[in-house]
Design a protein around this motif. Structure first.
Motif, PDB file in Angstrom:
ATOM      1  N   LEU A  28      -2.968  -7.903 -12.804  1.00 34.60           N
ATOM      2  CA  LEU A  28      -3.289  -8.131 -11.481  1.00 34.60           C
ATOM      3  C   LEU A  28      -4.082  -7.104 -10.890  1.00 34.60           C
ATOM      4  CD1 LEU A  28      -0.856  -9.291  -8.833  1.00 34.60           C
ATOM      5  CD2 LEU A  28      -1.644  -7.038  -8.280  1.00 34.60           C
ATOM      6  N   VAL A  29      -4.912  -7.253  -9.895  1.00 37.93           N
ATOM      7  CA  VAL A  29      -5.666  -6.340  -9.186  1.00 37.93           C
ATOM      8  C   VAL A  29      -5.505  -6.546  -7.788  1.00 37.93           C
ATOM      9  CG1 VAL A  29      -7.904  -5.273  -8.617  1.00 37.93           C
ATOM     10  CG2 VAL A  29      -7.349  -6.213 -11.100  1.00 37.93           C
ATOM     11  N   GLY A  30      -4.863  -5.541  -7.082  1.00 37.03           N
ATOM     12  CA  GLY A  30      -4.673  -5.659  -5.790  1.00 37.03           C
ATOM     13  C   GLY A  30      -5.339  -4.766  -4.898  1.00 37.03           C
ATOM     14  N   LEU A  31      -5.843  -5.243  -3.802  1.00 37.78           N
ATOM     15  CA  LEU A  31      -6.773  -4.408  -2.760  1.00 37.78           C
ATOM     16  C   LEU A  31      -6.183  -4.565  -1.551  1.00 37.78           C
ATOM     17  CD1 LEU A  31     -10.080  -6.078  -3.826  1.00 37.78           C
ATOM     18  CD2 LEU A  31      -9.311  -4.036  -4.595  1.00 37.78           C
ATOM     19  N   VAL A  32      -6.316  -3.287  -0.811  1.00 40.65           N
ATOM     20  CA  VAL A  32      -5.547  -3.185   0.404  1.00 40.65           C
ATOM     21  C   VAL A  32      -6.432  -2.272   1.334  1.00 40.65           C
ATOM     22  CG1 VAL A  32      -3.532  -2.460   1.916  1.00 40.65           C
ATOM     23  CG2 VAL A  32      -3.161  -3.452  -0.287  1.00 40.65           C
ATOM     24  N   TYR A  33      -7.108  -2.800   2.374  1.00 41.97           N
ATOM     25  CA  TYR A  33      -7.852  -1.961   3.444  1.00 41.97           C
ATOM     26  C   TYR A  33      -6.764  -1.597   4.545  1.00 41.97           C
ATOM     27  CZ  TYR A  33     -11.461  -0.584   6.545  1.00 41.97           C
ATOM     28  OH  TYR A  33     -12.326   0.371   7.482  1.00 41.97           O
ATOM     29  N   SER A  34      -6.684  -0.555   4.829  1.00 40.46           N
ATOM     30  CA  SER A  34      -5.673  -0.112   6.071  1.00 40.46           C
ATOM     31  C   SER A  34      -6.784   0.414   7.200  1.00 40.46           C
ATOM     32  CB  SER A  34      -4.847   1.139   5.640  1.00 40.46           C
ATOM     33  OG  SER A  34      -3.994   0.732   4.657  1.00 40.46           O
ATOM     34  N   PHE A  35      -6.356   0.403   8.311  1.00 39.98           N
ATOM     35  CA  PHE A  35      -7.088   0.701   9.677  1.00 39.98           C
ATOM     36  C   PHE A  35      -6.075   1.261  10.642  1.00 39.98           C
ATOM     37  CE2 PHE A  35      -6.319  -3.721  10.116  1.00 39.98           C
ATOM     38  CZ  PHE A  35      -5.699  -3.819  11.279  1.00 39.98           C
ATOM     39  N   GLY A  36      -6.723   2.097  11.540  1.00 35.03           N
ATOM     40  CA  GLY A  36      -5.971   2.695  12.712  1.00 35.03           C
ATOM     41  C   GLY A  36      -6.904   2.956  13.836  1.00 35.03           C
ATOM     42  N   ILE A  37      -6.368   2.927  15.087  1.00 36.32           N
ATOM     43  CA  ILE A  37      -7.295   3.531  16.308  1.00 36.32           C
ATOM     44  C   ILE A  37      -7.526   4.873  16.207  1.00 36.32           C
ATOM     45  CG2 ILE A  37      -7.483   3.731  18.706  1.00 36.32           C
ATOM     46  CD1 ILE A  37      -7.377   0.777  17.752  1.00 36.32           C
ATOM     47  N   VAL A  86       0.925  -1.301   0.198  1.00 39.18           N
ATOM     48  CA  VAL A  86      -0.255  -0.044   0.031  1.00 39.18           C
ATOM     49  C   VAL A  86       1.027   1.219  -0.040  1.00 39.18           C
ATOM     50  CG1 VAL A  86      -0.341   0.239   2.570  1.00 39.18           C
ATOM     51  CG2 VAL A  86      -2.142   1.120   1.088  1.00 39.18           C
ATOM     52  N   ASP A  87       2.004   1.139   0.507  1.00 40.53           N
ATOM     53  CA  ASP A  87       2.822   2.544   0.742  1.00 40.53           C
ATOM     54  C   ASP A  87       3.816   2.687  -0.731  1.00 40.53           C
ATOM     55  OD1 ASP A  87       2.058   3.152   3.033  1.00 40.53           O
ATOM     56  OD2 ASP A  87       3.479   1.754   4.043  1.00 40.53           O
ATOM     57  N   ASN A  88       3.714   1.565  -1.637  1.00 40.89           N
ATOM     58  CA  ASN A  88       4.466   1.581  -3.041  1.00 40.89           C
ATOM     59  C   ASN A  88       3.655   2.096  -4.104  1.00 40.89           C
ATOM     60  OD1 ASN A  88       6.821   0.296  -1.744  1.00 40.89           O
ATOM     61  ND2 ASN A  88       6.043  -1.433  -2.288  1.00 40.89           N
ATOM     62  N   TRP A  89       4.365   2.760  -5.198  1.00 41.75           N
ATOM     63  CA  TRP A  89       3.423   3.427  -6.048  1.00 41.75           C
ATOM     64  C   TRP A  89       2.841   2.157  -7.128  1.00 41.75           C
ATOM     65  CZ3 TRP A  89       7.399   7.610  -8.582  1.00 41.75           C
ATOM     66  CH2 TRP A  89       7.345   8.960  -7.393  1.00 41.75           C
ATOM     67  N   ASN A  90       3.490   0.951  -7.009  1.00 47.22           N
ATOM     68  CA  ASN A  90       2.931  -0.036  -7.962  1.00 47.22           C
ATOM     69  C   ASN A  90       2.781  -1.026  -6.699  1.00 47.22           C
ATOM     70  OD1 ASN A  90       5.913   1.194  -9.371  1.00 47.22           O
ATOM     71  ND2 ASN A  90       4.045   0.879 -10.701  1.00 47.22           N
ATOM     72  N   TYR A  91       1.920  -2.349  -7.199  1.00 47.91           N
ATOM     73  CA  TYR A  91       1.601  -3.246  -6.006  1.00 47.91           C
ATOM     74  C   TYR A  91       2.626  -4.328  -6.066  1.00 47.91           C
ATOM     75  CZ  TYR A  91      -1.263  -6.874  -3.803  1.00 47.91           C
ATOM     76  OH  TYR A  91      -1.596  -7.722  -2.973  1.00 47.91           O
ATOM     77  N   GLN A  92       3.250  -4.898  -7.401  1.00 47.93           N
ATOM     78  CA  GLN A  92       4.098  -5.748  -7.200  1.00 47.93           C
ATOM     79  C   GLN A  92       5.554  -5.175  -6.772  1.00 47.93           C
ATOM     80  OE1 GLN A  92       3.019  -8.910 -10.364  1.00 47.93           O
ATOM     81  NE2 GLN A  92       2.287  -7.151 -11.075  1.00 47.93           N
ATOM     82  N   GLN A  93       6.177  -5.303  -6.089  1.00 45.72           N
ATOM     83  CA  GLN A  93       7.768  -4.831  -5.837  1.00 45.72           C
ATOM     84  C   GLN A  93       8.554  -5.259  -7.028  1.00 45.72           C
ATOM     85  OE1 GLN A  93       5.916  -6.512  -3.206  1.00 45.72           O
ATOM     86  NE2 GLN A  93       6.340  -5.696  -1.426  1.00 45.72           N
ATOM     87  N   GLY A  94       9.485  -4.380  -7.260  1.00 42.49           N
ATOM     88  CA  GLY A  94      10.108  -4.668  -8.363  1.00 42.49           C
ATOM     89  C   GLY A  94      11.295  -5.580  -8.080  1.00 42.49           C
ATOM     90  N   ILE A  95      12.150  -5.815  -9.198  1.00 45.81           N
ATOM     91  CA  ILE A  95      13.258  -6.766  -9.344  1.00 45.81           C
ATOM     92  C   ILE A  95      14.441  -6.163  -8.564  1.00 45.81           C
ATOM     93  CG2 ILE A  95      12.814  -7.945 -11.444  1.00 45.81           C
ATOM     94  CD1 ILE A  95      14.634  -6.095 -12.836  1.00 45.81           C
ATOM     95  N   THR A 111      -7.157   0.512  -4.241  1.00 48.75           N
ATOM     96  CA  THR A 111      -7.372  -0.416  -5.333  1.00 48.75           C
ATOM     97  C   THR A 111      -6.242   0.031  -6.408  1.00 48.75           C
ATOM     98  OG1 THR A 111      -9.785  -0.748  -4.943  1.00 48.75           O
ATOM     99  CG2 THR A 111      -9.040  -1.369  -6.924  1.00 48.75           C
ATOM    100  N   LYS A 112      -5.601  -1.325  -6.640  1.00 48.29           N
ATOM    101  CA  LYS A 112      -4.495  -1.039  -7.933  1.00 48.29           C
ATOM    102  C   LYS A 112      -4.674  -1.956  -9.021  1.00 48.29           C
ATOM    103  CE  LYS A 112      -0.718   1.040  -4.689  1.00 48.29           C
ATOM    104  NZ  LYS A 112       0.434   0.610  -4.182  1.00 48.29           N
ATOM    105  N   LEU A 113      -4.870  -1.555 -10.142  1.00 46.57           N
ATOM    106  CA  LEU A 113      -5.049  -2.339 -11.277  1.00 46.57           C
ATOM    107  C   LEU A 113      -3.852  -2.162 -12.100  1.00 46.57           C
ATOM    108  CD1 LEU A 113      -6.795  -3.848 -13.398  1.00 46.57           C
ATOM    109  CD2 LEU A 113      -7.472  -1.538 -14.573  1.00 46.57           C
ATOM    110  N   GLU A 114      -2.995  -3.341 -12.221  1.00 43.19           N
ATOM    111  CA  GLU A 114      -1.780  -3.378 -12.774  1.00 43.19           C
ATOM    112  C   GLU A 114      -1.261  -4.276 -13.920  1.00 43.19           C
ATOM    113  OE1 GLU A 114       1.507  -2.416  -9.835  1.00 43.19           O
ATOM    114  OE2 GLU A 114       1.912  -4.620 -10.191  1.00 43.19           O
ATOM    115  N   TYR A 115      -0.337  -3.737 -14.732  1.00 41.23           N
ATOM    116  CA  TYR A 115       0.183  -4.599 -15.884  1.00 41.23           C
ATOM    117  C   TYR A 115       1.638  -4.564 -15.847  1.00 41.23           C
ATOM    118  CZ  TYR A 115       2.018  -5.818 -20.462  1.00 41.23           C
ATOM    119  OH  TYR A 115       2.793  -6.421 -21.523  1.00 41.23           O
ATOM    120  N   ARG A 116       2.293  -5.670 -16.043  1.00 41.94           N
ATOM    121  CA  ARG A 116       3.630  -5.908 -15.985  1.00 41.94           C
ATOM    122  C   ARG A 116       4.041  -6.841 -16.863  1.00 41.94           C
ATOM    123  NH1 ARG A 116       7.539  -6.828 -10.268  1.00 41.94           N
ATOM    124  NH2 ARG A 116       9.170  -7.872 -11.558  1.00 41.94           N
TER     125      ARG A 116
END
Length: 456
Positions: free
Chosen positions: A444-453, A235-244, A415-420
């Protein structure tokens, strides 16, 4: 005004709160309720002072009921008695406050702890359709044609608050991403199985900021690496799949000591003394050292230069591994940002006459985003030269192009829609049952739900 009945009632309530055991009180009366009671008593004291003619503050006019005759005992003794009673009541309230603070140190401690986390899932499709349903050359686990839970994380963080303060951080992770991030690199040691709980601990360290200059912060324990431009949390990267670069050219995490010092708003310094690369338990008696220099001449431009070196060959201190890493971050305008990362690495083998393993890599990214932050588009290109096969396991020139469109349905729902597209000068990508190709296309489609107190 006769305040004795009210005074007796207030004293009785305060005495009861002091006599009840703290453990029982914590179970029956919340801190907020107790503070509300104290506020009501303080308000009642102010009301009594006003009605009894006791000045609320120096210089304030006294307000009385029926006027007394000047010079008589009633005119002089009644206000004094009322003032004494109010003073005693104030003292009791102060004692209750003190007892309340002493009785709940744990609650006060957790009020300063930040609790957060996320749940991360994806669906990926490899056009090569490998029979084993794998998406190769990711460094971490990704599967083809499968809805996949990727990772879940829960973080407890109490950062230091300035010189002579202490803190801690604990990040607990679970899932395929956590497994591949940790366990592949841990060396089995007698009594410490490779699949130990270490794989579920992303960060675990204590912190102390020493009163040296503007504050020198020490962290001791396990922490994610300072090398590179990408991080574990998708969720903290610009792309969902980390690079090489993230997967093969750099370490993931370290165990040891790190020191950070902000010389100014524009200069940051870091020093590291760690077991080495990706090992909670050292595989030899040598240690690796690291240095970091961060220059931020303006809010729109930043340069980070890192170095990490030490003996990393298993069971021996012979042969050093060196890694030079640099990151440049630039903001063109509020909607356009650039990022560049390079790595130069060498590893000297156990036999000194053998040639050193070498790898070189670059990654370049640009991110276009809307002003409200809901939509972003981020293309990324990477190139990794692994002439000795040390980094990836194969002698090759590996390249990737990634295009990611992020849409945040809510600020905490990414929500990240990605082509690699991955391609190499070697046929290394699985296709079908037992064939290999020099490239692969992944959607690839990546979904991340973040939460905090305290926030959604």
């Amino acid at each position: 005004m006769n305040i004795e009945p009210v005074k007796r009632f207030a004293f009785g309530l305060l005495s009861l709160s002091l006599l009840v055991p703290h453990g029982l009180l914590a179970q029956t009366v919340s801190t907020d309720q107790l503070m509300e009671t104290i506020k009501k008593l303080e308000a009642r004291i102010a009301d009594l002072e006003s009605k009894a003619g006791v000045p609320a503050a120096a210089g304030a006019p006294a307000v009385s009921g029926a006027p007394a005759v000047s010079g008589t005992p009633a005119a002089t003794s009644a206000p004094a008695a009322a003032q004494l009673s109010v003073a005693e009541l104030k003292k009791e309230v102060d004692e209750v406050k003190k007892k309340q603070e002493e009785a709940s140190p744990m609650l006060s401690f957790f009020k300063t702890t930040q609790v957060s986390g996320y749940v991360d899932s994806y669906y990926g499709y490899n056009v090569n359709k490998p029979a084993d349903q794998s998406i190769g050359f990711r460094g971490t686990t990704y599967n083809h044609n499968s809805f996949q839970f990727n990772a879940a994380k829960l973080s407890f963080n109490r950062p230091t608050s300035g010189p002579n303060s202490a803190g801690y951080r604990l990040d607990l992770v679970y899932g395929p991403l956590a497994d591949s991030f940790n366990s592949l690199y841990e060396f089995p040691v007698a009594g410490r199985p490779q699949d130990s709980i270490q794989r579920n601990i992303l960060n675990a360290y204590v912190s102390y900021t020493a009163p040296i200059g503007k504050g020198l912060t020490f962290d001791v324990g396990k922490f994610t690496t300072f090398i590179g431009a990408e991080v574990f949390d998708t969720v903290d990267n610009w792309n969902y799949q980390q690079g090489i670069m993230f997967a093969y050219a750099q370490p993931f995490y370290h165990t040891g000591l790190r020191m950070n010092y902000a010389a100014s708003d524009k200069v940051g310094l870091g020093f590291y003394l760690v077991n080495g690369w990706n090992n909670s338990f050292d595989q030899n008696t040598g240690k690796s050292v690291g240095f970091a220099l961060t220059l931020t001449p303006s809010s729109k431009f930043q340069i980070i230069q890192n170095y990490l070196g030490g003996p990393e060959n298993s069971t021996s201190n012979t042969g050093w591994r060196h890694l030079y890493d640099g990151v440049i971050n630039a903001t063109i305008n509020p909607n356009v940002a650039l990022r560049f990362n390079y790595d130069i690495g060498t590893n000297k083998p156990l036999i000194s006459s053998d040639p050193s393993a070498k790898w070189r890599g670059i990654a370049s990214s640009i991110r276009f985003s809307k002003a409200d932050g809901k939509i972003a588009l981020a293309p990324r290109f990477e190139y990794l030269y692994d002439g000795s096969g040390f980094a990836t396991g194969y002698r090759q020139d590996l390249k990737t192009f990634t295009l990611t469109n992020e849409y945040r349905i809510r600020p905490n729902f990414s929500t990240k829609l990605e082509y690699r597209y991955d391609f190499s000068n070697q046929d290394l990508f699985k296709t079908g049952t037992d064939e290999f190709s020099n490239h692969q296309n992944v959607f690839l489609v990546g979904l991340v739900y973040s939460f905090g107190i305290g926030k959604e």
